[in-house]
Design a protein around this motif. Sequence first.
Motif, PDB file in Angstrom:
ATOM      1  N   ALA A   1      24.665  82.065 -56.911  1.00  0.00           N
ATOM      2  CA  ALA A   1      24.887  80.740 -56.330  1.00  0.00           C
ATOM      3  C   ALA A   1      25.922  79.873 -57.050  1.00  0.00           C
ATOM      4  O   ALA A   1      26.758  79.250 -56.377  1.00  0.00           O
ATOM      5  CB  ALA A   1      23.556  79.994 -56.220  1.00  0.00           C
ATOM      6  N   PRO A   2      25.905  79.757 -58.386  1.00  0.00           N
ATOM      7  CA  PRO A   2      26.861  78.837 -59.025  1.00  0.00           C
ATOM      8  C   PRO A   2      28.318  79.127 -58.659  1.00  0.00           C
ATOM      9  O   PRO A   2      29.057  78.214 -58.264  1.00  0.00           O
ATOM     10  CB  PRO A   2      26.605  79.039 -60.522  1.00  0.00           C
ATOM     11  CG  PRO A   2      25.174  79.459 -60.596  1.00  0.00           C
ATOM     12  CD  PRO A   2      24.977  80.327 -59.390  1.00  0.00           C
TER      13      PRO A   2
ATOM     14  N   PHE B   1      29.378  81.001 -56.146  1.00  0.00           N
ATOM     15  CA  PHE B   1      29.526  80.934 -54.692  1.00  0.00           C
ATOM     16  C   PHE B   1      29.702  79.501 -54.230  1.00  0.00           C
ATOM     17  O   PHE B   1      30.549  79.209 -53.377  1.00  0.00           O
ATOM     18  CB  PHE B   1      28.312  81.569 -54.018  1.00  0.00           C
ATOM     19  CG  PHE B   1      28.448  81.697 -52.530  1.00  0.00           C
ATOM     20  CD1 PHE B   1      29.194  82.722 -51.968  1.00  0.00           C
ATOM     21  CD2 PHE B   1      27.836  80.785 -51.682  1.00  0.00           C
ATOM     22  CE1 PHE B   1      29.322  82.842 -50.594  1.00  0.00           C
ATOM     23  CE2 PHE B   1      27.958  80.899 -50.301  1.00  0.00           C
ATOM     24  CZ  PHE B   1      28.702  81.931 -49.759  1.00  0.00           C
ATOM     25  N   TYR B   2      28.910  78.599 -54.791  1.00  0.00           N
ATOM     26  CA  TYR B   2      29.025  77.190 -54.410  1.00  0.00           C
ATOM     27  C   TYR B   2      30.352  76.587 -54.892  1.00  0.00           C
ATOM     28  O   TYR B   2      30.924  75.726 -54.223  1.00  0.00           O
ATOM     29  CB  TYR B   2      27.845  76.394 -54.957  1.00  0.00           C
ATOM     30  CG  TYR B   2      26.526  76.724 -54.275  1.00  0.00           C
ATOM     31  CD1 TYR B   2      26.504  77.293 -53.004  1.00  0.00           C
ATOM     32  CD2 TYR B   2      25.305  76.486 -54.890  1.00  0.00           C
ATOM     33  CE1 TYR B   2      25.314  77.608 -52.374  1.00  0.00           C
ATOM     34  CE2 TYR B   2      24.105  76.788 -54.269  1.00  0.00           C
ATOM     35  CZ  TYR B   2      24.123  77.354 -53.010  1.00  0.00           C
ATOM     36  OH  TYR B   2      22.936  77.660 -52.385  1.00  0.00           O
ATOM     37  N   CYS B   3      30.829  77.044 -56.028  1.00  0.00           N
ATOM     38  CA  CYS B   3      32.166  76.611 -56.468  1.00  0.00           C
ATOM     39  C   CYS B   3      33.226  77.126 -55.497  1.00  0.00           C
ATOM     40  O   CYS B   3      34.217  76.427 -55.207  1.00  0.00           O
ATOM     41  CB  CYS B   3      32.451  77.122 -57.877  1.00  0.00           C
ATOM     42  SG  CYS B   3      31.543  76.270 -59.183  1.00  0.00           S
TER      43      CYS B   3
ATOM     44  N   PHE C   1      32.728  77.516 -52.352  1.00  0.00           N
ATOM     45  CA  PHE C   1      32.606  76.622 -51.199  1.00  0.00           C
ATOM     46  C   PHE C   1      33.399  75.336 -51.423  1.00  0.00           C
ATOM     47  O   PHE C   1      34.123  74.880 -50.526  1.00  0.00           O
ATOM     48  CB  PHE C   1      31.133  76.299 -50.955  1.00  0.00           C
ATOM     49  CG  PHE C   1      30.906  75.161 -50.006  1.00  0.00           C
ATOM     50  CD1 PHE C   1      31.151  75.306 -48.653  1.00  0.00           C
ATOM     51  CD2 PHE C   1      30.465  73.933 -50.477  1.00  0.00           C
ATOM     52  CE1 PHE C   1      30.945  74.251 -47.772  1.00  0.00           C
ATOM     53  CE2 PHE C   1      30.254  72.872 -49.613  1.00  0.00           C
ATOM     54  CZ  PHE C   1      30.509  73.028 -48.246  1.00  0.00           C
ATOM     55  N   LEU C   2      33.290  74.768 -52.603  1.00  0.00           N
ATOM     56  CA  LEU C   2      34.041  73.547 -52.908  1.00  0.00           C
ATOM     57  C   LEU C   2      35.538  73.795 -52.834  1.00  0.00           C
ATOM     58  O   LEU C   2      36.299  72.959 -52.326  1.00  0.00           O
ATOM     59  CB  LEU C   2      33.657  73.023 -54.297  1.00  0.00           C
ATOM     60  CG  LEU C   2      32.217  72.532 -54.481  1.00  0.00           C
ATOM     61  CD1 LEU C   2      31.963  72.145 -55.935  1.00  0.00           C
ATOM     62  CD2 LEU C   2      31.928  71.345 -53.564  1.00  0.00           C
TER      63      LEU C   2
ATOM     64  N   THR D   1      25.644  79.208 -44.415  1.00  0.00           N
ATOM     65  CA  THR D   1      26.383  79.868 -45.490  1.00  0.00           C
ATOM     66  C   THR D   1      25.798  79.516 -46.847  1.00  0.00           C
ATOM     67  O   THR D   1      25.598  80.401 -47.696  1.00  0.00           O
ATOM     68  CB  THR D   1      27.871  79.469 -45.443  1.00  0.00           C
ATOM     69  OG1 THR D   1      28.428  79.870 -44.192  1.00  0.00           O
ATOM     70  CG2 THR D   1      28.646  80.144 -46.570  1.00  0.00           C
ATOM     71  N   LEU D   2      25.509  78.246 -47.067  1.00  0.00           N
ATOM     72  CA  LEU D   2      24.994  77.811 -48.367  1.00  0.00           C
ATOM     73  C   LEU D   2      23.563  78.269 -48.602  1.00  0.00           C
ATOM     74  O   LEU D   2      23.127  78.370 -49.752  1.00  0.00           O
ATOM     75  CB  LEU D   2      25.077  76.284 -48.482  1.00  0.00           C
ATOM     76  CG  LEU D   2      26.497  75.693 -48.463  1.00  0.00           C
ATOM     77  CD1 LEU D   2      26.454  74.183 -48.671  1.00  0.00           C
ATOM     78  CD2 LEU D   2      27.377  76.345 -49.532  1.00  0.00           C
ATOM     79  N   THR D   3      22.817  78.552 -47.544  1.00  0.00           N
ATOM     80  CA  THR D   3      21.448  79.060 -47.689  1.00  0.00           C
ATOM     81  C   THR D   3      21.399  80.580 -47.550  1.00  0.00           C
ATOM     82  O   THR D   3      20.322  81.173 -47.574  1.00  0.00           O
ATOM     83  CB  THR D   3      20.516  78.424 -46.648  1.00  0.00           C
ATOM     84  OG1 THR D   3      21.042  78.670 -45.329  1.00  0.00           O
ATOM     85  CG2 THR D   3      20.384  76.928 -46.873  1.00  0.00           C
TER      86      THR D   3
ATOM     87  N   VAL E   1      33.541  80.539 -47.177  1.00  0.00           N
ATOM     88  CA  VAL E   1      33.781  81.230 -48.445  1.00  0.00           C
ATOM     89  C   VAL E   1      34.187  82.653 -48.075  1.00  0.00           C
ATOM     90  O   VAL E   1      33.360  83.415 -47.566  1.00  0.00           O
ATOM     91  CB  VAL E   1      32.539  81.259 -49.353  1.00  0.00           C
ATOM     92  CG1 VAL E   1      32.863  81.999 -50.653  1.00  0.00           C
ATOM     93  CG2 VAL E   1      32.056  79.849 -49.655  1.00  0.00           C
TER      94      VAL E   1
END
Length: 387
Positions: free
Chosen positions: A91-92, A94-96, A98-99, A122-124, A141
């Motif tokens: 997640a860390p 992957f979420y970066c 996304f940003l 996507t985020l879940t 992403v």
Amino acid sequence: MNKLLFIDALRGMAILGVLINHAARNIEVWGILGKNVHLTPWVYQIMAQGSRGVQLFFVASAFTLCLSYERRKNEKNPLLNFFIRRFFRIAPLFYCGFLFYTIRPVLLENKELPSFGHIFSTLTFTNGWNPYWFNAANAIVPGGWSIAVEMTFYLLFPFLFSRIRSLNQAIYVTAGSLLISRVIFFVLDSYFQINDKNLWNIFISGWFPNQLPIFFIGFIFYFIFSNFRSTSIDLDRKYLSEFITKKSFIKLLLAVSIVLLVILPFFHHKLIPISFVFGLDFLLLATCLAIYPSRLLVNRFFCFLGTISFSGYITHFYVLNLAHRALHRLHLNYLPPELYLIVLIGIALAGTIVISYFCYKFIEIPGQTLGRKLIVALEARKLWFLK
């Protein structure tokens, strides 16, 4: 668990294959050199199968999860700890991603924000169950479809591992899951549920049920490796009369597995998907490298590339774009397509290594550390309540 260098090497080969595939697709599918410029058909057919690096990731993932879960089975909260580790492994970064890929263009380039459903799924990591969200995740992403498949596997892994306890069981489950997945595929292929048939085919080819047999191949490898390790086979004991025969045989199998990587792109069969056939070849390749880690493949380059492979998977899309822009500014886009492809791969690989190392060091490792701290904190809180 001691670090297994051949697994890092396999991951390094996987990310290299994925990068090569996307570089070739830039030319052949997306036409960055012009719509009328194409690679030689057999060249593209081989390069395009670099996408099977995703399946190699799946095999390696299932194998390493089996090893780590078995080692940690005596923890006080093995199930909870497993999910925490898996989440903070993915997640860390992957979420970066996304940003960077989604929020940055909205803020800096005035691009429209994707729909709430696309972003939320996507985020879940639930986008793998909707044909419209599945492929759209790649616009949020890049490569997000495979991350959703991986996270679904994480969710089911503890249950699967508790039920599959031998090599024979792993083989039976793999064969059974392949049969079921093919039946489902052919049914859904005949009765597609959306108007866009191309999108529907992408969905039913990539979604989790169709990839599950590949993960089970990782289980097979785990039991083969466990049996091999328990017998303490040592190919370097040169005093064995059969040493030369054994070592030569493994080298022969390793050579066969490598040759198959070049031949299999031309394999087509309606009943057995090419991804599964590649998975079987990856099983052969992994087994050979576990027994005899040839320096041709298990070396510092591939091992390092494997260490940063997840960061490489997230970042290489952007680096390929940068490499292409640089080549255009240097007026190298007029090179013959095959030569341009080689130069593009070389520059993109170098750039991916640099950026991925930074992401690995400053995002991946801190993210994993945060997960371990959370586990320690939860354990301490539980002990405090028991006092």
